[in-house]
Structure formats: C-alpha cells, structure tokens
Scaffold this motif. Structure first.
Motif, PDB file in Angstrom:
ATOM      1  N   UNK A  27       0.826  -1.199   0.000  1.00 47.54           N
ATOM      2  CA  UNK A  27       0.000   0.000   0.000  1.00 47.54           C
ATOM      3  C   UNK A  27       0.867   1.258   0.000  1.00 47.54           C
ATOM      4  N   UNK A  28       2.021   1.196   0.689  1.00 48.97           N
ATOM      5  CA  UNK A  28       2.947   2.328   0.717  1.00 48.97           C
ATOM      6  C   UNK A  28       4.034   2.225  -0.337  1.00 48.97           C
ATOM      7  N   UNK A  29       4.020   1.144  -1.143  1.00 48.46           N
ATOM      8  CA  UNK A  29       5.008   0.975  -2.196  1.00 48.46           C
ATOM      9  C   UNK A  29       6.293   0.317  -1.752  1.00 48.46           C
ATOM     10  N   UNK A  30       6.396  -0.140  -0.505  1.00 48.73           N
ATOM     11  CA  UNK A  30       7.624  -0.728   0.000  1.00 48.73           C
ATOM     12  C   UNK A  30       7.299  -1.981   0.798  1.00 48.73           C
ATOM     13  N   UNK A  31       8.197  -2.956   0.716  1.00 45.07           N
ATOM     14  CA  UNK A  31       8.123  -4.169   1.521  1.00 45.07           C
ATOM     15  C   UNK A  31       9.361  -4.214   2.375  1.00 45.07           C
ATOM     16  N   UNK A  32       9.176  -4.119   3.683  1.00 45.86           N
ATOM     17  CA  UNK A  32      10.323  -4.105   4.600  1.00 45.86           C
ATOM     18  C   UNK A  32      10.954  -5.487   4.650  1.00 45.86           C
ATOM     19  N   UNK A  33      12.270  -5.523   4.567  1.00 40.35           N
ATOM     20  CA  UNK A  33      12.987  -6.797   4.547  1.00 40.35           C
ATOM     21  C   UNK A  33      12.672  -7.594   5.808  1.00 40.35           C
ATOM     22  N   UNK A  34      12.289  -8.860   5.601  1.00 36.76           N
ATOM     23  CA  UNK A  34      12.000  -9.730   6.728  1.00 36.76           C
ATOM     24  C   UNK A  34      10.591  -9.630   7.239  1.00 36.76           C
ATOM     25  N   UNK A  35       9.757  -8.767   6.627  1.00 35.11           N
ATOM     26  CA  UNK A  35       8.388  -8.582   7.114  1.00 35.11           C
ATOM     27  C   UNK A  35       7.386  -8.682   5.962  1.00 35.11           C
ATOM     28  N   UNK A  36       7.646  -9.553   5.021  1.00 31.77           N
ATOM     29  CA  UNK A  36       6.777  -9.626   3.859  1.00 31.77           C
ATOM     30  C   UNK A  36       5.385 -10.118   4.220  1.00 31.77           C
ATOM     31  N   UNK A  37       5.229 -10.758   5.392  1.00 29.95           N
ATOM     32  CA  UNK A  37       3.913 -11.274   5.757  1.00 29.95           C
ATOM     33  C   UNK A  37       3.080 -10.253   6.522  1.00 29.95           C
ATOM     34  N   UNK A  38       3.662  -9.112   6.852  1.00 31.73           N
ATOM     35  CA  UNK A  38       2.932  -8.101   7.631  1.00 31.73           C
ATOM     36  C   UNK A  38       2.281  -7.119   6.670  1.00 31.73           C
ATOM     37  N   UNK A  39       0.975  -7.239   6.455  1.00 36.21           N
ATOM     38  CA  UNK A  39       0.275  -6.386   5.501  1.00 36.21           C
ATOM     39  C   UNK A  39       0.060  -4.986   6.065  1.00 36.21           C
ATOM     40  N   UNK A  40      -0.069  -4.018   5.148  1.00 32.88           N
ATOM     41  CA  UNK A  40      -0.350  -2.644   5.531  1.00 32.88           C
ATOM     42  C   UNK A  40      -1.854  -2.472   5.753  1.00 32.88           C
ATOM     43  N   UNK A  41      -2.224  -1.510   6.567  1.00 38.77           N
ATOM     44  CA  UNK A  41      -3.618  -1.127   6.720  1.00 38.77           C
ATOM     45  C   UNK A  41      -3.668   0.361   7.017  1.00 38.77           C
ATOM     46  N   UNK A  42      -4.855   0.944   6.954  1.00 38.40           N
ATOM     47  CA  UNK A  42      -4.940   2.393   7.157  1.00 38.40           C
ATOM     48  C   UNK A  42      -6.087   2.744   8.100  1.00 38.40           C
TER      49      UNK A  42
END
Length: 929
Positions: free
Chosen positions: A252-267
C-alpha cells in the motif's frame, strides 16, 4: 519537502458553511422529544485525518466521505439495534522514513526495471522511503447501535463491520527537479531528520510505486469501526468515528520491509461526522377517552328517543422531561467566584416547569429557550463544594440532573514590608576620596554596599526597628521579598568627611513610615517530575525511536522544561498545562540511551532520568493461541496446544516444558508456528513455552485441567409396574419403579441421581417444593438446566461437589421437573414428578334435611394410587396413610363421607410393602395401588 497536501481554502469554507447551515436549520425546526417510531434513514457527512500503518513512517493526510444507512429498529427505546448501509471514503496518505532502506533489488520502482534513472538498488544501494497514496473505498456495512441510550441521554454510540472494494494508487518521490536521482551522500547512510530530507526532496511525486498499476490497484477490503457522539437535536447529531481498513497487501505504501513480507499494511481514518436522521410519519401514540353524548329527543306523541352516538376525545401522550447538564463537568474546579452553567431540557415547554437550587437554596434568575431546550444561568460560588440541581416537571413525570463545582481560589504570595516608624539617626560616613550620592529610590541594600564599589563603613550606629533590636552590621534580611519604603521624610543636616574635605549632604535623619502586610497565600513548591513511559528504566527496545511521557507538576508551560537524550537537547516536545503531561519521541542509538528531563520554577528545580537499551533486533514474542481459555478444562487426555514464537533463529531458541519437564514440539522457522501434542496424566498441568535470542526472552504459560472420567456405569432402568429387571447399573428410581443395580461398563455421559424427594411421584399440600440431586461428569455450570412443564426454573449447581438444588412454586396437579445435564459425550435427563393438591374446606348443608353440615375432606394425595384420607370427628377413627397429617375438625359433630358422585371415593389406604430387591439391577416397589 512538505508531505501534507494543500487544501483549497475557498472550497473548504463553502463545505463548512453548508454543514453549519444544515445544523442550525435542523436545530431550529427540531423537536427534542421522540415518537414511538425509530428513525428510518440516516445520512452522514464526514471529514478527518487518514494515515497508514505500514513500513514507512506515516504522515496524516486529509480524507472525507459520506454514509447512508437504513435503520432496522422497530422502536426507538430498545437496548440494541441494527442498521444496514453504504459508506464511501476518499483521501490521500503520506509517509517518510528518516532511516535509509536497503534490499531494493525486488522493488520495481527503484531497481531500474521501469526507469533506469531511478535505479537506486545498484547505486547507492539504499533509499529514503517516501510515498503519497490516493485511496478510495466503498463498503457495505452492518452497524450495531444502542437506541435506548440515545433516547434517554442523547449520547450516540455505535460499532460496525463492513466489506467492500478499495482502489489505491501510490507514488514516490524518486527524481529531483532535473529528472535525476537524488544525491544522499551527505547523509552518510545515517538516520537523519525530516527537515534534513526536506532540503533534498523537491516535493514532487512523479514515480509510480512498486505494486501500483497505472490505473490504480483494486483490493478486497474488510473494515471495522466505532463512533461516539451527541444528538444536537432530533434530526442532527455530531459523532466522532474511527475506522480501520485492511486491504490485504504489503505494498500500500510501495515498499516491503525486509523480513516482514507477511505483515500487511492497513490504514486508519478518524473523522468528525454530521449525521442527519430522517423520520417517517409521526406515529406518536396517544390515548383516547370515549364519552357518550346521550341526547334525548321527545316526539309529538310523547315518545323519547335517545341518541347514543359517542364523542371521542383524544388526549395526546405526554412524555416525561429529560434534563442533561452540558457544562461544566461534574466536580469542576474553579479559581473564580462565579460560574456559568448550561443544560439541555427535553419535553419542557415553559420556564415555569423548571427549578434550580444551589446547596438547597432556590435560584430564580435563568434563561430558557423552549424551542431548542437550552437552559443557561450564572451563579456566585461559595468556598468549597457548590452543588447545583436542575429539575424539570411536566404532566408526564419529573427529571433532574446535578453538578458539583469546587471553588478553589488561587492565592498569591503577599508583600512583606518593614514595620512602621523606623528612625535612622544621623551618621558620619568616611569614604576615601569619593563623593557619596544618596538617592531616594527606597532600596535597602542588605550588605550595606554603596554603588559603585564603595563600601560604607558604619561605626557604632544602631538601627531601631519597632522592637529596638540592635543590628551591628546594619544588615536587613527580608528573605526574597520586596521592601516598600514610603514617604514622610524628615530632612536634617549631616556632615560627611571625605579625606580633608567637608561635604554637606541633605537630607539626613530620614524617618521611614511603612505598612506591614501579612502574606496569606501558600508557600511555593518546586517542580515534581514523574516518568510514566517507559514504566521502568533499563528496558530494551528495537525501534529507532521511543515515545516518552512524563507528568510535570508546578510549572507554567513547556518553557520551564529542558530535555536531553545522550547529552543532546530535544526541542520537539509537547507539554499540556491542562493535564500536566509531557510527551516527546526520543531518537535511540545502538546501546544504552540516557534520557534526562529537567524542570525549573521560581521555587526550585527537579530532574528525572531513565535508560533505554536499543538493539537493531527484537526480543522474542511468545503467543499461545489454542486453547483460547486459561485455565483450560478437558475430559480428553490428548490435547493439542498451538502458538507462535517470533523473532528466534530456530527451534534451538525455543523451549517447551510440561510441569517442569521438557516435551517435544514442532516448530516452523518461517512462520514461528509452534505445535505441542500432549497426553495428560495428572489433573493439574502447566505448559510453558519460552523463546530466547540475543536481545532478550519471553515466556507464556497455560494451565490444563484434565478431569479424568471414572469407570462407573449406568444400567437399564426397571419399571415396577411391569416387574422387569435391569441387566446392570442403577435402575430407574424409587417409588415409581426402579432398582439399585451393579456397576459395569465405561460411563461417559452425565449421571443424575435425585436425593430429595425420595418418592416419584411425590404428593404434597405445600405450594413450594425443594429438589436436590447429584450430577456427575459435568465440566461447566452452564451445562446443567432445570424446567417445569417446559418453563425454565432457576437452580444452583456447585461444580466442585456436583450438588444441584432448587426451590420452585407448584401448580395444582402434577409438576414435571426435568433436570438436564450435558457434556462432550451426550445429554442426560431426569424427570421428577411432584403432585400438588391444595387444601380446600367447603362449609354447607347436605341434601337430606339441611341440618347436618358437610365438610369436604382435605384432598391429600398418597403414593399408593390416588387415595384420599378419611376424616371423621363423629366417633369413628379415620384410616389414614402413615406419614400424612391427621386433620380433624372438632367443631362439627359429624363429617359425612364424600358424595357418591366423587370419581375417587374415599378408601382404605394401602400402606405399601417393599418388593424384593433384585441385585442384578431390578427395582423395589413402594406404594399400593
């Protein structure tokens, strides 16, 4: 670079003006009372802040939307109601990370896949993540509200869940004004401030982010939300809401933090809402009174005709008043001796229906607007508590509300002055070669130093101050208070010798007239600091920043506060004088971080410090997800425990024990899932899961209670009327056929045995019966219930002893009490029959000669088959059932037997004999008949 978009002021003013006009128009026309019908539709207009919880530090943006809902409630006074509706939201979110982000090889917007200019993955290999995201969503929602609360208090509270479609499009700022990559070399790959980044970024988001399509990206989106507010009038309410939406993507923010690909964004979206309620037809209930207007007409022949047509007069229903004090809040503390009080009154049409009192004394002056129900008045306050009560009375009832205002004036330190009429004699001053100038500025210098740098030597002069105290050094000490010296100066002549020169100085011998003022205010106190977060010093944090909060008393503002982190001053903080709370975000460096808070005022200072240890990694996190209750009760020896251990390197960092002993487990290093298969032996068991890494440890435990089933059996029941035998186990019962049998088989379903009454059916003349029973193999109190002829009966069940007891009123005739018990293996029931015969005495005469009185015998049931006792006071002894009361009536000489028309004529009661007991499970039979 500014990360908050500009709002078109002219358009915003138009929107706000239109909303305010709608509010005032509705308030002017609204009636504050309710009809019996609930609202039909509600339209809400909202505006607020929207931001993301994602891999990039959020900067809130502006959002807005509307919702339309159909209210499903049939009435407006039910406790719980529901509505269905549609909600739309549109807005923009922003984000900026002040620390560099690496591992950009998989980011299509920054690895040169779509634009070679923005290839940050190869050089310099990092990027300061930022984004601007456009979000639109539409949702169908089910809302739960509380109509009774809204009707009686005006407070609106609701929660909802919804599903819908979200469309988002994310842009990042990856090119400078010349279309080239940004140069971050000056930052040396270090974390910097947003102000430093604003000097580099140009504020233009021209690069489509990774995961966003050119026409936007669609996502299925569930949402949850809650709102609370106040009804301004019948049709208009102001409600503040917060909604959380889960688009199911990590981009959603255009970035995937290394090591946290399973943590989805929300707003998140927090908004202020104007909600308009639309009602149907009035439908207000009313009571009608019918009066018959009987008009009599006389014909010429003398015949009278009566007109009986009714005249219906309707009386409107009068709703009781409702008083709500809106300002100030209860136990409000005031420094002033007066207060303004406001209230809202519903169903009140005249000021004559209103009464106001202060500490029991009636107040007469107030203003009341019957069109909107607004009440306002002012009153002086007495020192301490002032209790105001507002009461409203109409034909429908009385309502009141009260508020307590505490008058606590703020005292100031008084001025301390030297006592009056102090006479200073004439003195000769020798001052080397300098000229002494004596001014009339009325300032006492405590050390008797003459400015500039000239010391005044006073030989043997005595200063007399009221009590003739000799002050050898002429030093007047008046703490830190100002000495006020007034007029009445007596001028004489004094000679000052300066070396060999004589200087004549006037005036001398000054008489000082002063006034003494006693300070009555409290003595000032220094600041007092208490650090609230972190709760303890020395805790470990993995984030690069930590929010510090502290309470600071006895300071005027944040200007009295100084903060340092590792010796560096912090200027970005907030201090609220309303609640004396200080908040700021402390940047953390690797290792130990020392935070010092310093506060000063006119009376002193205070310092507090705390230590936060920062490491790049996170300590372990242990979660036990199944079973979801603690302690957990089970009748099965085999139990599966599921959980998660996060932030560990592998199974070697995980330890699982049962009652202190190591047990095997399955661990998934990717998801952190931890599964433990157990076979329980003892009744009470404690399972512990622990995780350890270089940054700390975490431990979680669960209590497992194993209720082992015993090997007792329930055999077949026997029916005494058919003289059949049960093969094994406990028979049907006592009195209505049954037997005590042997024990065999494996019992899994609940077992129910009745203790009292011992007979079934049981006959009684008491209107209330008490039943007691034993119930085995039940784990929860809620698994036991009792009913009488299909209606539920209140009972008490002790889960520890297995005792069930209840008392219930009886209906005439047979009362069939059903005891039901349930567990994982099935359901058992037990019926207890209690036959209730009320005592009925009838006085009358027989049909023979009318001289002998007949008393119907008291109908007393017996377990032998419906016999009634024979009562005779005329000389013949009655035959009664043993254990039943003998009831006589000595007033009457003779009691006739029941008439022959009685379907159950009196007869001798069989006292009953016991049938032989069958050890194999047969029954014993009680009762004749």
């Amino acid at each position: 670079m500014k990360y908050v978009f500009l709002i078109k002021t002219f358009i915003m003013k138009k929107i706000l003006l239109a909303l305010l006009l709608l509010v005032f128009a509705s308030s002017f026309k609204a009636q504050n009372d309710y009809t019996d019908l609930a609202g039909r539709w509600r339209l809400g207009l909202n505006m607020g802040a929207i931001w993301e919880s994602s891999d990039v530090k959020a900067i809130p943006g502006l959002g807005g939307g509307f919702n339309l809902e159909k209210i499903l409630n049939k009435r407006n006074d039910v406790f719980l109601g529901f509505s269905l509706g549609f909600r739309y939201l549109g807005g923009r979110t922003f984000g900026l990370n002040t620390a560099p982000q690496y591992n950009l090889q998989n980011n299509s917007a920054l690895n040169g896949q779509f634009d070679t200019v923005t290839n940050y993955a190869t050089k310099p290999g990092y990027f300061y993540a930022n984004h601007k995201t456009y979000i639109q969503d539409g949702n169908l929602e089910l809302k739960m509200n509380f109509p009774s609360l809204e009707k009686h208090t005006g407070i609106i509270f609701h929660i909802w869940g919804s599903v819908g479609i979200c469309k988002y499009k994310t842009w990042i700022n990856a090119k400078d004004a010349n279309g080239n990559k940004y140069d971050f070399s000056a930052f040396k790959q270090q974390e910097v401030s947003q102000s430093d980044l604003s000097k580099v970024f140009n504020g233009s988001y021209g690069t489509l982010a990774d995961g966003s399509g050119t026409n936007g990206t669609l996502a299925f989106i569930p949402s949850v939300g809650a709102g609370i507010g106040y009804r301004l009038s019948k049709h208009v309410a102001l409600v503040f809401e917060h909604k959380i939406s889960f688009p199911g993507t990590d981009k959603l923010d255009g970035f995937v933090y290394a090591g946290k690909s399973c943590a989805n964004d929300f707003y998140h979206y927090t908004s202020a809402n104007l909600i308009f309620t639309l009602y149907g037809s009035n439908g207000s209930s009313h009571t009608s009174t019918t009066h018959t207007n009987n008009t009599v007409y006389t014909n010429p022949t003398g015949t009278q005709t009566v007109n009986t047509n009714p005249t219906i007069i309707t009386t409107p229903k009068i709703y009781p008043p409702n008083v709500i004090i809106t300002y100030p809040v209860n136990y409000y503390s005031s420094q002033y001796d007066n207060v303004n009080i406001s209230a809202t009154l519903q169903n009140v049409t005249s000021s004559q229906q209103i009464g106001i009192s202060l500490n029991g004394t009636q107040l007469q002056h107030f203003s009341f607007n019957p069109s909107n129900g607004h009440l306002n008045f002012q009153s002086f306050l007495a020192l301490g508590n002032n209790n105001f009560v507002v009461t409203a009375n109409n034909g429908g009832g009385i309502s009141s509300d009260n508020v307590t205002v505490i008058y606590n004036p703020q005292f100031t330190t008084g001025e301390i002055v030297v006592p009056t009429n102090t006479t200073v004699p004439t003195n000769t001053v020798a001052v080397n070669t300098n000229t002494v100038s004596i001014h009339t500025t009325n300032t006492v210098v405590p050390t008797n130093t003459v400015i500039p740098t000239n010391t005044v030597t006073v030989n043997t002069n005595t200063v007399s101050i009221h009590t003739n105290t000799v002050v050898p050094t002429n030093t007047v000490t008046v703490n830190t208070n100002t000495v006020s010296i007034h007029t009445n100066t007596v001028v004489t002549t004094s000679t000052v010798t300066v070396n060999t020169n004589t200087v004549s100085i006037t005036p001398t011998n000054t008489t000082i007239t002063t006034t003494t003022t006693t300070a009555t205010g409290p003595v000032g106190v220094p600041p007092a600091i208490q650090i609230i977060n972190p709760p303890v010093s020395g805790q470990t944090e993995s984030n690069m920043g930590y929010n510090i909060s502290a309470s600071i008393l006895h300071i005027a503002s944040g200007n009295d506060v100084t903060i340092t982190v590792n010796g560096v001053g912090i200027t970005q903080f907030t201090y609220s004088s309303h609640n004396a709370m200080l908040n700021f975000n402390a940047p953390l460096q690797d290792g130990q971080n020392i935070i010092i808070i310093h506060a000063t005022n006119a009376y002193g200072a205070d310092n507090k410090n705390t230590i936060i240890n920062h490491h790049a990694g996170k300590p372990p996190k242990v979660i036990i997800s199944n079973p979801n209750t603690n302690p957990y009760n089970t009748v099965q020896p085999n139990v599966l425990v599921n959980g998660f251990v996060h932030y560990v390197n592998g199974s070697a960092d995980v330890k699982v024990t049962l009652n202190g002993n190591m047990v095997p487990f399955n661990f998934n290093p990717v998801t952190g899932s931890t599964d433990v298969n157990l076979t329980l032996v003892t009744e009470n068991n404690q399972l512990t899961i622990a995780g350890t890494n270089q940054y700390g440890n975490d431990v979680q435990s669960i209590i497992l209670i194993y209720k082992k089933l015993t090997s007792t059996g329930v055999g077949a029941s026997a029916d005494s009327t058919k003289n059949n035998n049960a093969s094994s186990g406990v028979g049907g019962g006592i009195g209505h056929g049954g037997g005590m049998g042997g024990m065999s088989g494996s019992h899994t379903v609940p077992a129910i045995s009745v203790i009292s009454p011992v007979a079934d059916p049981f006959y009684t003349n008491n209107a209330t019966a008490t039943v007691m029973a034993n119930i085995s193999y039940v784990l929860n109190v809620t698994d036991v219930s009792v009913s009488n002829n299909g209606a539920p009966v209140s009972s008490y069940f002790d889960i520890n002893t297995g005792k069930l007891s209840f008392s219930a009123p009886l209906l005439s005739g047979n009362n069939a009490f059903i005891i039901t018990a349930h567990n994982n293996y099935g359901t058992s029931t037990k019926q207890v029959n209690i036959n209730y015969t009320p005592i009925i005495i009838n006085n009358g005469f027989n049909n023979n000669n009318g001289s002998n009185q007949q008393i119907n015998p008291i109908k007393i049931g017996n377990p032998g088959g419906g016999m009634q006792p024979k009562i005779n006071t005329g000389g013949t002894a009655p035959v009664i059932n043993p254990g039943r009361p003998v009831i006589t009536n000595p007033v009457f000489p003779k009691v006739n037997p029941q008439p022959t028309s009685n379907p159950n004529p009196p007869r001798t009661i069989n006292t009953g004999t016991f049938a032989p007991v069958n050890n194999g499970g047969g029954g014993r039979k009680i009762g004749g008949g």
